[in-house]
Scaffold this motif. Structure first.
Motif: not given
Length: 453
Positions: A213-215, A223-224, A304-306
């Protein structure tokens, strides 16, 4: 007789080395299915060497129906009533990996300085050559009976070794077992390995989301997985680097000095790096548990994406101390992970493989004979009783299968051998001493039997 043995070893060395180099040129990488034929060819070469030494009933055996992982067994009788000695080594080798990291071709033995460089030059084809060299000293007048057992899958975990030992127990039974797959304390200082740590490897995965999901939208609340896994990994040690997993065994180590400058040189540690944990260096390396993270599954930095990462996985490598069991260590590690995974994350704990630790009772006549032989071969320098922080789980299989035998763990390696790495090298002068020591050991065992028998 001693001077004769020493002189005979020197005379035989060129031929021993030629045989070693021929074995090294065979790419017997047991971890590579594409080179299974090379592993088979290596076993056949070993069998031919045994037949040339007049061994009886030389056989290439396997515990698998497909004929994989070939081992070689042969026997040569000594005088009636003499003890039987089993000589173990393995003919398979580690992958050579990136050839660019080698200073010479990995399967072309190359002498530089005081070493012979090649994959398997030390680990463990030199063990095979050392056994053959010691036997050649006596020719057909062996002072003891000898069984050779040369395994073909040690570098991939010896999975079928227990079955091989069970099937061929009568052929492999011996009074003394010499396992040539370890090393010496230093150049000029021999050693007998008397303890080895065991191993538990596990994959630990944490999951916090069903999908990324979008950070910006969810960061600070959800939590990631990477931070979650990092918190779990951090829980394994205190600030000094002592392991915090409850229930693991520790033991005292031999009173051996490991100088700071040697530790730095041999470990490759950067000058500013501080050592982990407490206790003597050899306790931390030999007789205390140790944990490392040897792999991570997570998105790469580049590209890496956000987004919040939903799952992350680590490979945990836990070395267990002599006196502990793999079963206990698995449960201690599993329990710690379950208790310390934060924020209610989903935990998946998967055991990859295990190996038992080993503690050897290094007393009795066989060890007296070995210590005398080593002291003589190294010109008065007595062997160190050495622990090894790494794992050779198959030694426990020998101890369990042959409880009445004396098991001696020796080898040709030294602190700069670089086994398993690029530029693996055999120290040639030490190799000569190893051959001499084994020949003297066979003589000493025969002399002991003559006195007590």
């Amino acid at each position: 007789m001693t001077l004769d043995i020493r002189a005979t070893v020197q005379q035989l060395l060129p031929g021993i080395r030629r045989d070693l180099e021929d074995l090294v040129r065979i790419e017997s990488v047991s971890a590579d299915p594409a080179r299974a034929a090379e592993v088979q060819r290596s076993a056949e070469a070993v069998a031919a060497l045994l037949r040339a030494e007049s061994f009886d009933d030389v056989e290439i055996v396997s515990a698998r129906e497909d004929g994989g992982a070939p081992a070689v067994i042969g026997h040569k009788a000594g005088p009636a009533g003499a003890p039987t000695v089993l000589l173990y080594a393995h003919h398979d080798v580690q992958p050579e990996n990136d050839h660019a990291e080698w200073d010479s071709p990995p399967f072309e033995p190359t002498e530089r300085g005081d070493r012979l460089y090649a994959r398997g030059a030390a680990d463990d084809k030199a063990g095979i050559a050392a056994h053959l060299g010691a036997l050649r000293v006596f020719g057909d007048q062996l002072p003891v009976s000898v069984t050779m057992f040369i395994e073909g899958e040690e570098e991939v975990g010896s999975d079928t070794l227990p079955e091989l030992l069970r099937r061929h127990r009568d052929r492999l039974a011996a009074d003394v077992i010499v396992i040539a797959d370890s090393g010496n304390w230093d150049i000029g200082v021999p050693a007998l390995t008397t303890s080895l740590r065991g191993l538990v490897r596990a994959d630990v995965e944490v999951r916090t989301l069903t999908h990324a999901v979008h950070s910006g939208m969810w960061g600070g609340l959800v939590p990631d997985a990477l931070i979650t896994l990092s918190r779990l990994i951090a829980s394994f040690h205190d600030d000094e680097g002592n392991l915090l997993i409850e229930g693991l065994h520790s033991a005292p180590a031999a009173d051996v000095d490991y100088p700071e400058e040697r530790l730095r040189a041999e470990s490759g540690a950067n000058p500013g790096v501080e050592w982990m944990g407490s206790g003597s260096a050899v306790e931390r390396l030999w007789t205390k548990p140790a944990l490392a993270i040897t792999g991570l599954d997570a998105p790469k930095v580049d590209g890496a994406s956000n987004t919040l990462v939903p799952a992350a996985r680590a490979k945990v490598s836990l070395r267990i101390a002599p006196g502990d069991t793999a079963a206990n260590a698995v449960e201690c590690l599993r329990r710690h992970c379950e208790q310390h995974v934060p924020w209610g994350a989903e935990l998946t704990f998967t055991v990859v493989d295990t190996g038992e630790a080993t503690a050897i009772d290094a007393t009795g006549p066989a060890y007296e004979a070995a210590r005398a032989a080593f002291t003589e071969a190294w010109d008065g320098t007595a062997p160190v009783d050495m622990g090894v922080g790494g794992s050779i789980p198959f030694i426990a299989e020998f101890l369990e299968t042959f409880p009445e035998a004396s098991v001696l763990v020796t080898g040709v390696e030294d602190p700069d051998t670089r086994a398993h790495g690029a530029n693996e090298g055999l120290h040639l002068a030490e190799f000569e001493r190893v051959v001499l020591a084994e020949a003297l050991l066979l003589r000493n065992l025969a002399d002991q039997a003559a006195i007590t028998g």
